[in-house]
Motif scaffolding. Structure first.
Motif, PDB file in Angstrom:
ATOM      1  N   TYR A   1       0.848  -1.195   0.000  1.00 40.65           N
ATOM      2  CA  TYR A   1       0.000   0.000   0.000  1.00 40.65           C
ATOM      3  C   TYR A   1       0.887   1.250   0.000  1.00 40.65           C
ATOM      4  O   TYR A   1       1.969   1.252   0.582  1.00 40.65           O
ATOM      5  N   HIS A   2       0.383   2.315  -0.639  1.00 42.80           N
ATOM      6  CA  HIS A   2       1.076   3.602  -0.676  1.00 42.80           C
ATOM      7  C   HIS A   2       0.124   4.672  -0.119  1.00 42.80           C
ATOM      8  O   HIS A   2      -0.444   5.467  -0.876  1.00 42.80           O
ATOM      9  N   PRO A   3      -0.069   4.701   1.190  1.00 43.45           N
ATOM     10  CA  PRO A   3      -1.087   5.602   1.760  1.00 43.45           C
ATOM     11  C   PRO A   3      -0.782   7.082   1.556  1.00 43.45           C
ATOM     12  O   PRO A   3      -1.706   7.897   1.478  1.00 43.45           O
ATOM     13  N   TYR A   4       0.501   7.453   1.463  1.00 40.16           N
ATOM     14  CA  TYR A   4       0.879   8.855   1.258  1.00 40.16           C
ATOM     15  C   TYR A   4       0.379   9.358  -0.095  1.00 40.16           C
ATOM     16  O   TYR A   4       0.160  10.554  -0.284  1.00 40.16           O
ATOM     17  N   GLN A   5       0.189   8.445  -1.061  1.00 42.69           N
ATOM     18  CA  GLN A   5      -0.233   8.823  -2.412  1.00 42.69           C
ATOM     19  C   GLN A   5      -1.706   8.548  -2.653  1.00 42.69           C
ATOM     20  O   GLN A   5      -2.423   9.393  -3.190  1.00 42.69           O
ATOM     21  N   PHE A   6      -2.164   7.353  -2.248  1.00 42.99           N
ATOM     22  CA  PHE A   6      -3.537   6.948  -2.577  1.00 42.99           C
ATOM     23  C   PHE A   6      -4.507   7.014  -1.407  1.00 42.99           C
ATOM     24  O   PHE A   6      -5.720   7.037  -1.606  1.00 42.99           O
ATOM     25  N   GLY A   7      -3.984   6.988  -0.181  1.00 47.14           N
ATOM     26  CA  GLY A   7      -4.841   7.141   0.988  1.00 47.14           C
ATOM     27  C   GLY A   7      -5.496   5.874   1.489  1.00 47.14           C
ATOM     28  O   GLY A   7      -6.283   5.928   2.435  1.00 47.14           O
TER      29      GLY A   7
ATOM     30  N   LEU B   1      -5.640   2.024   3.197  1.00 43.74           N
ATOM     31  CA  LEU B   1      -4.972   1.154   4.164  1.00 43.74           C
ATOM     32  C   LEU B   1      -5.712  -0.175   4.226  1.00 43.74           C
ATOM     33  O   LEU B   1      -6.915  -0.224   3.959  1.00 43.74           O
ATOM     34  N   PRO B   2      -5.010  -1.248   4.593  1.00 39.32           N
ATOM     35  CA  PRO B   2      -5.703  -2.526   4.765  1.00 39.32           C
ATOM     36  C   PRO B   2      -6.573  -2.501   6.010  1.00 39.32           C
ATOM     37  O   PRO B   2      -6.425  -1.626   6.880  1.00 39.32           O
ATOM     38  N   THR B   3      -7.451  -3.463   6.117  1.00 43.71           N
ATOM     39  CA  THR B   3      -8.239  -3.623   7.329  1.00 43.71           C
ATOM     40  C   THR B   3      -7.542  -4.616   8.259  1.00 43.71           C
ATOM     41  O   THR B   3      -6.654  -5.365   7.844  1.00 43.71           O
ATOM     42  N   VAL B   4      -7.951  -4.606   9.489  1.00 40.09           N
ATOM     43  CA  VAL B   4      -7.386  -5.541  10.462  1.00 40.09           C
ATOM     44  C   VAL B   4      -7.674  -6.979  10.058  1.00 40.09           C
ATOM     45  O   VAL B   4      -6.800  -7.851  10.129  1.00 40.09           O
ATOM     46  N   ASP B   5      -8.890  -7.233   9.609  1.00 46.82           N
ATOM     47  CA  ASP B   5      -9.304  -8.600   9.305  1.00 46.82           C
ATOM     48  C   ASP B   5      -8.522  -9.217   8.152  1.00 46.82           C
ATOM     49  O   ASP B   5      -8.462 -10.450   8.037  1.00 46.82           O
ATOM     50  N   GLU B   6      -7.933  -8.405   7.290  1.00 47.41           N
ATOM     51  CA  GLU B   6      -7.176  -8.940   6.154  1.00 47.41           C
ATOM     52  C   GLU B   6      -5.664  -8.824   6.376  1.00 47.41           C
ATOM     53  O   GLU B   6      -4.892  -8.909   5.440  1.00 47.41           O
ATOM     54  N   THR B   7      -5.253  -8.657   7.626  1.00 45.42           N
ATOM     55  CA  THR B   7      -3.833  -8.483   7.942  1.00 45.42           C
ATOM     56  C   THR B   7      -3.358  -9.583   8.877  1.00 45.42           C
ATOM     57  O   THR B   7      -3.839  -9.710  10.003  1.00 45.42           O
ATOM     58  N   ASP B   8      -2.401 -10.385   8.415  1.00 43.14           N
ATOM     59  CA  ASP B   8      -1.743 -11.381   9.272  1.00 43.14           C
ATOM     60  C   ASP B   8      -0.394 -10.879   9.775  1.00 43.14           C
ATOM     61  O   ASP B   8       0.083 -11.311  10.820  1.00 43.14           O
ATOM     62  N   LEU B   9       0.225  -9.995   9.025  1.00 44.87           N
ATOM     63  CA  LEU B   9       1.476  -9.332   9.409  1.00 44.87           C
ATOM     64  C   LEU B   9       1.476  -7.968   8.754  1.00 44.87           C
ATOM     65  O   LEU B   9       1.213  -7.849   7.549  1.00 44.87           O
ATOM     66  N   LEU B  10       1.759  -6.926   9.537  1.00 42.49           N
ATOM     67  CA  LEU B  10       1.873  -5.571   8.992  1.00 42.49           C
ATOM     68  C   LEU B  10       3.333  -5.142   9.023  1.00 42.49           C
ATOM     69  O   LEU B  10       3.996  -5.238  10.061  1.00 42.49           O
ATOM     70  N   VAL B  11       3.820  -4.666   7.879  1.00 44.65           N
ATOM     71  CA  VAL B  11       5.158  -4.100   7.767  1.00 44.65           C
ATOM     72  C   VAL B  11       5.001  -2.614   7.470  1.00 44.65           C
ATOM     73  O   VAL B  11       4.299  -2.231   6.521  1.00 44.65           O
ATOM     74  N   ILE B  12       5.636  -1.777   8.292  1.00 38.20           N
ATOM     75  CA  ILE B  12       5.535  -0.322   8.139  1.00 38.20           C
ATOM     76  C   ILE B  12       6.933   0.187   7.806  1.00 38.20           C
ATOM     77  O   ILE B  12       7.828   0.187   8.653  1.00 38.20           O
ATOM     78  N   LEU B  13       7.110   0.604   6.572  1.00 34.40           N
ATOM     79  CA  LEU B  13       8.437   0.995   6.103  1.00 34.40           C
ATOM     80  C   LEU B  13       8.754   2.452   6.434  1.00 34.40           C
ATOM     81  O   LEU B  13       7.931   3.181   6.991  1.00 34.40           O
ATOM     82  N   GLY B  14       9.968   2.865   6.066  1.00 37.82           N
ATOM     83  CA  GLY B  14      10.430   4.213   6.355  1.00 37.82           C
ATOM     84  C   GLY B  14       9.873   5.242   5.384  1.00 37.82           C
ATOM     85  O   GLY B  14       9.125   4.926   4.455  1.00 37.82           O
ATOM     86  N   GLY B  15      10.271   6.495   5.608  1.00 39.03           N
ATOM     87  CA  GLY B  15       9.827   7.574   4.738  1.00 39.03           C
ATOM     88  C   GLY B  15      10.308   8.908   5.247  1.00 39.03           C
ATOM     89  O   GLY B  15      10.792   9.023   6.385  1.00 39.03           O
TER      90      GLY B  15
END
Length: 223
Positions: free
Chosen positions: A31-37, A39-53
């Motif tokens: 996902y590119h939230p800074y550009q498209f806005g 985000l995934p939902t909790v129910d569809e997330t088994d692991l979340l990776v939050i990268l730098g910026g």
């Protein structure tokens, strides 16, 4: 397992995290939230990776606040998370801890020192890529994982499910080149006194990919 990756700038991708996902047969969604806005939902997330910026958790932007709402929901459900640099700061801020100017700007290759043995088989000293001038306060719920010579708070681990690192183990050689050629002005003022060429000519330590695998194995055990 579905791995949702939040990428916050085009030149800081998931690197060896994709290698780990592919080696283990997991699906990745970037996902590119800074550009498209979005985000995934909790129910569809088994692991979340939050990268730098280049942004700060202290910035007053709606999508940054929405990320923290997602992080809080995942924390409530004990879903594994890994945060790199800004990502680690987002986790700490979600937990109510300060993000502030670091004692020194660290950009380039520099040593980090293990402060906990909770994750097995991590060497006492490693060389990592740094690209930051802010730092997180280590949450009281967490354990200090890494420090550097100039910045004590370089990594934390919490509840065997969450790891945040202020630096980067995930970049492969192509990722380092992409970071440097697009963001080389940021190198100026770093305490490492490295040029863009210095950073590019330094080989990515092979062990960094292995350590990234160990961290991801650790937080997803029994998932």
């Amino acid at each position: 397992m579905r791995i949702n990756i939040l990428q916050h700038t085009p030149n800081e991708g998931p690197g060896s995290i994709l290698d780990w996902a592919q080696a283990n047969g997991h699906q990745t969604f970037i996902y590119h939230p800074y550009q498209f806005g979005y985000l995934p939902t909790v129910d569809e997330t088994d692991l979340l990776v939050i990268l730098g910026g280049p942004m700060s958790p202290n910035d007053d932007l709606l999508w940054i606040k929405q990320e923290r709402e997602l992080i809080q929901e995942l924390l409530n459900k004990d879903i594994p998370m890994f945060g790199a640099c800004y990502g680690a700061q987002q986790i700490a801020k979600t937990l109510g801890y300060a993000i502030s100017k670091a004692p020194a700007k660290e950009v380039g290759w520099g040593p980090v020192y293990r402060q906990s043995q909770i994750i097995p088989d991590i060497p006492e000293e490693l060389v990592a890529l740094h690209w930051h001038e802010e730092m997180f306060e280590v949450p009281k719920e967490a354990e200090l994982l890494f420090s550097s010579d100039a910045v004590k708070n370089q990594g934390f681990v919490m509840n065997h499910r969450v790891v945040g690192l202020q630096f980067h183990f995930e970049p492969l050689a192509d990722n380092v080149r992409e970071m440097v050629v697009n963001d080389f002005p940021y190198i100026q003022g770093s305490i490492f006194n490295q040029t863009a060429d210095d950073i590019l000519e330094t080989p990515v330590p092979d062990i960094n990919r292995a350590i990234m695998f160990k961290i991801l194995d650790f937080i997803t055990a029994d998932k």
